[in-house]
Motif scaffolding. Structure first.
Motif, PDB file in Angstrom:
ATOM      1  N   ARG A 169      13.745  26.036  11.634  1.00  0.00           N
ATOM      2  CA  ARG A 169      12.359  25.609  11.482  1.00  0.00           C
ATOM      3  C   ARG A 169      11.678  25.418  12.842  1.00  0.00           C
ATOM      4  O   ARG A 169      10.501  25.728  13.014  1.00  0.00           O
ATOM      5  N   HIS A 208       0.445  13.089  10.537  1.00  0.00           N
ATOM      6  CA  HIS A 208       1.772  13.709  10.689  1.00  0.00           C
ATOM      7  C   HIS A 208       2.786  12.567  10.654  1.00  0.00           C
ATOM      8  O   HIS A 208       3.056  11.930  11.662  1.00  0.00           O
ATOM      9  N   GLU A 238      17.812  20.029  11.727  1.00  0.00           N
ATOM     10  CA  GLU A 238      16.739  20.430  10.805  1.00  0.00           C
ATOM     11  C   GLU A 238      17.314  21.051   9.540  1.00  0.00           C
ATOM     12  O   GLU A 238      16.894  22.106   9.100  1.00  0.00           O
ATOM     13  N   TYR A 288      11.273  30.615   8.474  1.00  0.00           N
ATOM     14  CA  TYR A 288      12.533  29.939   8.770  1.00  0.00           C
ATOM     15  C   TYR A 288      13.422  29.928   7.535  1.00  0.00           C
ATOM     16  O   TYR A 288      12.941  29.847   6.402  1.00  0.00           O
ATOM     17  N   PHE A 303       8.095  27.172  14.164  1.00  0.00           N
ATOM     18  CA  PHE A 303       6.894  26.496  14.656  1.00  0.00           C
ATOM     19  C   PHE A 303       6.567  26.866  16.105  1.00  0.00           C
ATOM     20  O   PHE A 303       5.417  26.722  16.539  1.00  0.00           O
ATOM     21  N   ARG A 304       7.545  27.353  16.818  1.00  0.00           N
ATOM     22  CA  ARG A 304       7.278  27.852  18.180  1.00  0.00           C
ATOM     23  C   ARG A 304       6.847  29.305  18.175  1.00  0.00           C
ATOM     24  O   ARG A 304       6.597  29.889  19.230  1.00  0.00           O
TER      25      ARG A 304
END
Length: 380
Positions: free
Chosen positions: A216, A29, A211, A227, A220-221
């Motif tokens: 976004r 990552h 972002e 998104y 992701f949460r």
């Protein structure tokens, strides 16, 4: 025998940076908001008490993000000191706003809170105090002024990490605050910064703007199923390897600060005799401010040729430097900003200031040489 050269700055590393960067690489990552970014966010939020911390490419980027959050329009005004780095003004000028330059205090070189109210007009939208040398501005009266006039406060705490004003962390007192992690700062990642969002109502929008204007983070949460473009924005996330470097520094922040304070205190004691002789003035730190040992400066007597003093120090293999050229006196400052008052302290003090070499590892014997050389130059 030639003297050893003493540089102005030497970036400090804890020894853990390389290992953490390797961890980030192995995680695959490499973009922003990975594990190390989240660790840095948590540390900043816990240390400062801010509602949300967001790493950025630089303190400049954090200020840009703050300016977007304020919804500034062409002709709006932001009150700030002229004695600051260009990023403080640029962030607001890029939104079409006008920097209004106000004088600094003679003691701390911070924005003079006693002159702010007279500079406010119907177009004023915000105040941008700059905490010079990690010493807090007088935030209680600044906050009171902002409340009376319904203004936002954006703290430029580029130099202020691990410093406090009346027990409150710098950067976490106004609506928004910014840190710098440039290699010249106490805690650094080469390049880097952070926005501290202290007003919880601004948190989600700050995340979206950072972002690229998308939600976004919410995706992701698991808060939304996809998104999309929600708002104006930009790409302000540093890579996770950069955050990994920063995490090594934040873990060691207490030690780094204590080491720097010890160097600062040595300078302060060594230079006391020169101040008593009237050869210079040492920094002033109010009793209600806890500084972080960011830098050590001296003010030369009026009429002293600063360039000549700096030249003599360089001849002695000592790298001392001046600091900001006041923004109100610059071509861009005259073009984009306006001045309130005569800024007498700004002009006078900026021309007399010298910053001395300062970095972890600077030895007491080196500091003695610096102070003795400076005393010999000024005593002639």
């Amino acid at each position: 025998m030639a003297s050893e050269f003493i540089p102005f700055n030497r970036p400090y590393t804890t020894g853990k940076e390389q290992g953490y960067i390797q961890d980030a690489l192995e995680s695959l990552h490499l973009s922003g908001d990975g594990r190390f970014t989240k660790l840095c966010h948590q540390w900043l939020e816990q240390r400062t008490g801010c509602a949300k911390a967001l790493l950025t490419h630089s303190c400049t980027s954090a200020l840009d993000l703050a300016a977007i959050l304020l919804d500034l329009r062409s002709g709006d005004e932001v009150i700030m000191p002229s004695f600051t780095f260009v990023s403080t003004a640029n962030a607001f000028v890029l939104r079409g706003a006008i920097p209004v330059f106000v004088d600094i205090r003679e003691d701390t070189l911070n924005l003079d809170e006693r002159q702010i109210e007279a500079a406010i007009t119907s177009r004023t939208r915000a105040i941008a105090p700059v905490h010079y040398a990690g010493v807090g501005c007088e935030m209680d009266p600044i906050v009171a002024i902002a409340k009376r006039h319904n203004l936002r406060i954006v703290e430029d705490a580029a130099q202020g990490i691990m410093a406090n004003y009346k027990g409150k962390p710098l950067g976490a007192i106004g609506d928004l605050g910014s840190f710098s992690f440039h290699e010249t700062k106490n805690i650094m990642s080469g390049e880097g910064g952070a926005l501290l969002v202290n007003d919880p109502t601004l948190g989600l929008r700050a995340e979206i703007i950072r972002e690229k204007g998308t939600d976004r983070g919410r995706f992701f949460r698991g808060e939304v199923d996809k998104y999309t473009w929600q708002d104006v924005g930009s790409s302000l996330l540093p890579s996770d390897p950069t955050a990994a470097f920063l995490w090594a520094q934040l873990e060691d922040a207490e030690h780094i600060t204590s080491e720097r304070l010890a160097i600062w205190e040595r300078y302060h004691a060594m230079l006391a005799p020169l101040e008593q002789r009237g050869l210079l003035r040492r920094p002033v730190v109010p009793g209600h401010c806890t500084h972080n040992g960011h830098l050590y400066y001296v003010l030369l007597p009026q009429g002293t040729n600063r360039d000549a003093v700096l030249g003599k120090l360089w001849e002695a293999e000592i790298s001392a430097v001046f600091h900001y050229v006041p923004l109100h006196s610059s071509p861009a400052g005259r073009r984009f900003g306006r001045t309130h008052g005569d800024l007498a302290h700004t002009t006078d003090l900026s021309e007399r200031l010298i910053r001395l070499p300062f970095w972890i590892g600077l030895q007491e014997t080196q500091q003695q040489r610096i102070c003795e050389t400076l005393g010999a130059i000024l005593g002639r």
